[in-house]
Design an enzyme around this catalytic site. Structure first.
Site: not given
Ligand code: GUN
Length: 286
Positions: A97, A120, A53
């Protein structure tokens, strides 16, 4: 192989080109879109996702901040960092995350993020807006899936869509988006009695359970569009999806691979949401 491949890397490259132009336009106006990412704990998969990311931000001409905490971090430390990032006008998006270590109340953490920076789309306000059909930030993975379907002009009005998995991150928001697009939506889960009965009716089948290769060709309607959200690591270190690609590709009309399918699209839509947040903050796209 009879199915057409829906390549998430190729589609991402096209979308990220456009996003880089939008980021450059913001930079020219003195606003560098900035994503802040928080990671607590040493989960190897999460560490890879966070690195991807952050790297994607840099490549798109955006800024990123990364805060990494040990697994036993006091939640108060993370709450205080979120408050700081909420107040920082140079930060446009905040992502924590998931999953978080067990001492955390994950929902409370997500609610602590300012809804205007919740790229998100997991804050209750943003989930509520999505439910009402007036989305502000769409959760990145289902958003990416919708872009994939759009790229192939997959017909959604009146289509039977079956989602396997009912998570807050993928299954539930995916259902809302497909419903809004005119699909008849079924969500299957671990207690569903006859999974294959449902999956065989699907014109659009989205697998998001986290169980390697559980959807096999015999469970797929001939010609269906099969979207594999799963990313599972096998004992030999290789990645595979929730769909058994080998048997599914002989039956499906369109299929996404793993890796190189939905995964890159999730990151692409995170960049899109962050740029959108920066544009909103700076008075819109020019
Ligand atoms: N863990 C797995 N997928 C995601 C996501 O799309 N966003 C976040 N913040 N954590 C995740």
């Amino acid at each position: 192989m009879s199915a057409q491949l829906l390549d998430g890397n190729a589609l991402s490259a096209i979308i990220r080109n456009d996003l880089a132009a939008r980021a450059a336009a913001l930079v020219a106006r003195g606003v560098t879109p900035c994503l802040a990412v928080i990671l607590a704990g040493e989960d190897p998969a999460s560490s890879v996702y966070v690195r991807n990311k952050v790297n994607a931000c840099e490549k798109a001409g955006m800024r990123s901040l990364k805060d990494i905490y040990p697994a036993d971090v006091d939640p108060a430390v993370v709450f205080s960092r979120i408050a700081e990032l909420n107040a920082d006008p140079e930060v446009h998006g905040i992502l924590v995350q998931l999953p978080l270590p067990k001492q955390f109340d994950s929902q409370a953490v997500l609610e602590a993020i300012s809804p205007e920076k919740d790229v998100d789309g997991f804050h209750a306000e943003n989930i509520g807006a999505l439910m009402q059909g007036t989305p502000r930030f769409i959760p990145c993975t289902p958003y990416g899936v919708m872009e994939m379907l759009k790229s192939r002009k997959v017909s959604l009005k009146g289509a039977e869509a079956v989602i396997v998995g009912r998570s807050n991150i993928v299954g539930k928001p995916m259902a809302m988006l497909l419903l809004a697009a005119g699909c008849t939506v079924t969500i299957c889960h671990s207690q569903t009695r006859d999974l294959a009965f449902h999956t065989r009716r699907a014109d659009i089948l989205v697998a998001a359970v986290g169980r390697p290769k559980m959807i096999v060709g015999a469970m797929i309607k001939p010609g269906a569009t099969v979207i594999d959200v799963g990313i599972n690591r096998l004992a030999d270190g290789k990645l595979c999806g929730d769909v058994d690609f080998e048997s599914a590709k002989e039956v499906a009309g369109i299929i996404t691979p793993v890796p190189g399918g939905v995964g890159p699209m999730t990151i692409t839509m995170l960049l899109a949401n962050t740029i959108e947040a920066a544009e909103r903050r700076s008075g819109g796209q020019e």
